[in-house]
Design a protein around this motif. Structure first.
Motif, PDB file in Angstrom:
ATOM      1  N   PHE A 105      -4.749   9.013  -0.857  1.00  0.00           N
ATOM      2  CA  PHE A 105      -3.913   9.181   0.333  1.00  0.00           C
ATOM      3  C   PHE A 105      -4.032  10.598   0.886  1.00  0.00           C
ATOM      4  O   PHE A 105      -3.917  10.817   2.094  1.00  0.00           O
ATOM      5  N   GLY A 106      -4.257  11.554  -0.033  1.00  0.00           N
ATOM      6  CA  GLY A 106      -4.321  12.974   0.334  1.00  0.00           C
ATOM      7  C   GLY A 106      -3.106  13.690  -0.205  1.00  0.00           C
ATOM      8  O   GLY A 106      -1.972  13.337   0.149  1.00  0.00           O
ATOM      9  N   TYR A 121       6.958  21.133  -1.000  1.00  0.00           N
ATOM     10  CA  TYR A 121       7.705  20.016  -0.421  1.00  0.00           C
ATOM     11  C   TYR A 121       8.918  19.605  -1.256  1.00  0.00           C
ATOM     12  O   TYR A 121       9.493  18.536  -1.037  1.00  0.00           O
ATOM     13  N   GLY A 122       9.311  20.457  -2.203  1.00  0.00           N
ATOM     14  CA  GLY A 122      10.535  20.219  -2.966  1.00  0.00           C
ATOM     15  C   GLY A 122      10.488  19.054  -3.925  1.00  0.00           C
ATOM     16  O   GLY A 122      11.520  18.443  -4.224  1.00  0.00           O
ATOM     17  N   LEU A 123       9.301  18.739  -4.440  1.00  0.00           N
ATOM     18  CA  LEU A 123       9.139  17.599  -5.343  1.00  0.00           C
ATOM     19  C   LEU A 123       9.149  18.050  -6.798  1.00  0.00           C
ATOM     20  O   LEU A 123       8.428  18.972  -7.180  1.00  0.00           O
ATOM     21  N   PHE A 124       9.955  17.386  -7.607  1.00  0.00           N
ATOM     22  CA  PHE A 124       9.964  17.637  -9.041  1.00  0.00           C
ATOM     23  C   PHE A 124       8.891  16.766  -9.701  1.00  0.00           C
ATOM     24  O   PHE A 124       8.703  15.610  -9.321  1.00  0.00           O
ATOM     25  N   THR A 159       0.857  -1.189   0.000  1.00  0.00           N
ATOM     26  CA  THR A 159       0.000   0.000   0.000  1.00  0.00           C
ATOM     27  C   THR A 159       0.895   1.242   0.000  1.00  0.00           C
ATOM     28  O   THR A 159       2.102   1.143   0.257  1.00  0.00           O
ATOM     29  N   VAL A 160       0.307   2.398  -0.249  1.00  0.00           N
ATOM     30  CA  VAL A 160       1.073   3.645  -0.197  1.00  0.00           C
ATOM     31  C   VAL A 160       1.596   3.878   1.223  1.00  0.00           C
ATOM     32  O   VAL A 160       2.756   4.261   1.418  1.00  0.00           O
ATOM     33  N   LYS A 161       0.760   3.635   2.205  1.00  0.00           N
ATOM     34  CA  LYS A 161       1.167   3.814   3.608  1.00  0.00           C
ATOM     35  C   LYS A 161       2.362   2.928   3.940  1.00  0.00           C
ATOM     36  O   LYS A 161       3.345   3.385   4.550  1.00  0.00           O
ATOM     37  N   LEU A 162       2.297   1.673   3.538  1.00  0.00           N
ATOM     38  CA  LEU A 162       3.397   0.743   3.814  1.00  0.00           C
ATOM     39  C   LEU A 162       4.659   1.154   3.054  1.00  0.00           C
ATOM     40  O   LEU A 162       5.772   1.045   3.588  1.00  0.00           O
ATOM     41  N   LEU A 163       4.502   1.637   1.829  1.00  0.00           N
ATOM     42  CA  LEU A 163       5.673   2.076   1.063  1.00  0.00           C
ATOM     43  C   LEU A 163       6.416   3.177   1.806  1.00  0.00           C
ATOM     44  O   LEU A 163       7.647   3.133   1.928  1.00  0.00           O
ATOM     45  N   PHE A 164       5.696   4.160   2.321  1.00  0.00           N
ATOM     46  CA  PHE A 164       6.361   5.227   3.067  1.00  0.00           C
ATOM     47  C   PHE A 164       7.035   4.680   4.333  1.00  0.00           C
ATOM     48  O   PHE A 164       8.112   5.156   4.717  1.00  0.00           O
ATOM     49  N   GLU A 165       6.425   3.687   4.952  1.00  0.00           N
ATOM     50  CA  GLU A 165       7.055   3.054   6.123  1.00  0.00           C
ATOM     51  C   GLU A 165       8.360   2.371   5.710  1.00  0.00           C
ATOM     52  O   GLU A 165       9.366   2.443   6.419  1.00  0.00           O
ATOM     53  N   GLN A 166       8.352   1.705   4.547  1.00  0.00           N
ATOM     54  CA  GLN A 166       9.561   1.022   4.069  1.00  0.00           C
ATOM     55  C   GLN A 166      10.656   2.013   3.702  1.00  0.00           C
ATOM     56  O   GLN A 166      11.847   1.703   3.800  1.00  0.00           O
ATOM     57  N   GLU A 186       4.033  15.626   1.832  1.00  0.00           N
ATOM     58  CA  GLU A 186       4.745  15.784   3.103  1.00  0.00           C
ATOM     59  C   GLU A 186       5.545  14.524   3.430  1.00  0.00           C
ATOM     60  O   GLU A 186       6.702  14.599   3.865  1.00  0.00           O
ATOM     61  N   LYS A 187       4.935  13.363   3.196  1.00  0.00           N
ATOM     62  CA  LYS A 187       5.629  12.092   3.432  1.00  0.00           C
ATOM     63  C   LYS A 187       6.815  11.934   2.480  1.00  0.00           C
ATOM     64  O   LYS A 187       7.878  11.427   2.862  1.00  0.00           O
ATOM     65  N   CYS A 188       6.633  12.353   1.225  1.00  0.00           N
ATOM     66  CA  CYS A 188       7.735  12.276   0.257  1.00  0.00           C
ATOM     67  C   CYS A 188       8.934  13.080   0.756  1.00  0.00           C
ATOM     68  O   CYS A 188      10.071  12.608   0.719  1.00  0.00           O
ATOM     69  N   GLU A 189       8.680  14.290   1.213  1.00  0.00           N
ATOM     70  CA  GLU A 189       9.765  15.117   1.733  1.00  0.00           C
ATOM     71  C   GLU A 189      10.396  14.465   2.968  1.00  0.00           C
ATOM     72  O   GLU A 189      11.623  14.443   3.124  1.00  0.00           O
ATOM     73  N   GLU A 190       9.564  13.913   3.815  1.00  0.00           N
ATOM     74  CA  GLU A 190      10.027  13.310   5.077  1.00  0.00           C
ATOM     75  C   GLU A 190      10.980  12.138   4.827  1.00  0.00           C
ATOM     76  O   GLU A 190      12.007  12.012   5.497  1.00  0.00           O
TER      77      GLU A 190
END
Length: 257
Positions: free
Chosen positions: A105-106, A143-146, A74-81, A112-116
């Motif tokens: 996801f929002g 959030y500095g994303l290209f 999931t997207v949530k799990l990907l950010f955790e990984q 914000e998660k991408c930056e984090e």
């Protein structure tokens, strides 16, 4: 400075971008594959967010998407990984996928998660440019994303110019109108398209994708752009291995040698 921006300032040719699907072939392979992609010498890692109906993906990546979803990705799990990624991975990392999981996801929370975790850019093939500029770009910039747009042989010169004006990082040149993994090398028709775009003297670097599968096709594509993207062939190299990271590293070394 965004890692993509830094990369293209330091290197302008033979840039190798490796795509793989998060959660494939096993649920927890994502971080080990990222580390293998970097250690083997690739310049960019492009991590696919699995989706049930991916855009433009051929059979190989579609099956990888299905397997990853079955594995529980999931997207949530990907950010955790990816939470500890930047302790060990230094190359630019891009997330690629359908815009719908991002919206679900929002937008603000996703960016914000991408930056984090240290994600540098996004490739969202089904995000219209007008919608991006109006609704997404302010948050991406915050959030500095290209954001990386795709062009194809059917893309008009006017649209290519507009994409170039509104792009950051690089432009993804789709080599043909086919799906990923379905072409067999670079044709004269493709070369004519690559030359046409080259003569436009765009300000953004360009990477060629679709049909790049080995050293020969990577080297050939790199003659017409700043480098190339390999996805389906990398997926095939790791899908049956008992050690996907090792198999992936060996594949990349064969492309670069």
């Amino acid at each position: 400075m965004n890692r993509l921006e830094k990369l293209f300032q330091e290197k302008s040719e033979n840039i190798l971008n490796i795509y793989f699907t998060a959660g494939f072939p096993h649920l927890n392979d994502t971080l080990s594959l990222l580390k293998a992609v970097e250690s083997a010498g690739a310049d960019i890692a492009e991590v696919g967010i699995p989706f049930s109906d991916p855009v433009a993906d051929g059979e190989t990546i579609q099956k990888a998407n299905t397997k990853a979803l079955e594995n529980g990705m999931t997207v949530k799990l990907l950010f955790e990984q990816l939470a500890e990624m930047r302790k060990e991975v230094n190359i630019p990392v891009i997330l690629m996928g359908d815009v719908n999981p991002l919206i679900q996801f929002g937008l603000e929370e996703f960016c914000e998660k991408c930056e984090e975790v240290g994600v540098d850019g996004l490739i969202l093939p089904n995000l219209p440019m007008d919608e991006y500029l109006l609704e997404f770009k302010p948050t991406f910039d915050k959030y500095g994303l290209f954001n990386i747009f795709l062009i194809t042989p059917q893309t008009s010169e006017e649209r290519i110019r507009r994409i170039d004006e509104n792009s950051s990082g690089f432009i993804y040149m789709v080599s043909s109108a086919s799906t990923t993994g379905s072409t067999s090398g670079i044709t004269d028709e493709m070369r004519a398209y690559f030359n046409k775009v080259d003569e436009m003297k765009l300000k953004n670097p360009r990477l060629i994708g679709f049909g790049i599968k080995d050293k020969a096709t990577f080297d050939d594509a790199s003659r017409f752009a700043n480098g190339a993207i390999i996805g389906s062939a990398f997926i095939r190299a790791i899908q049956e291995s008992n050690s996907p990271a090792e198999a992936g590293a060996q594949f990349i070394q064969r492309v670069k040698d």
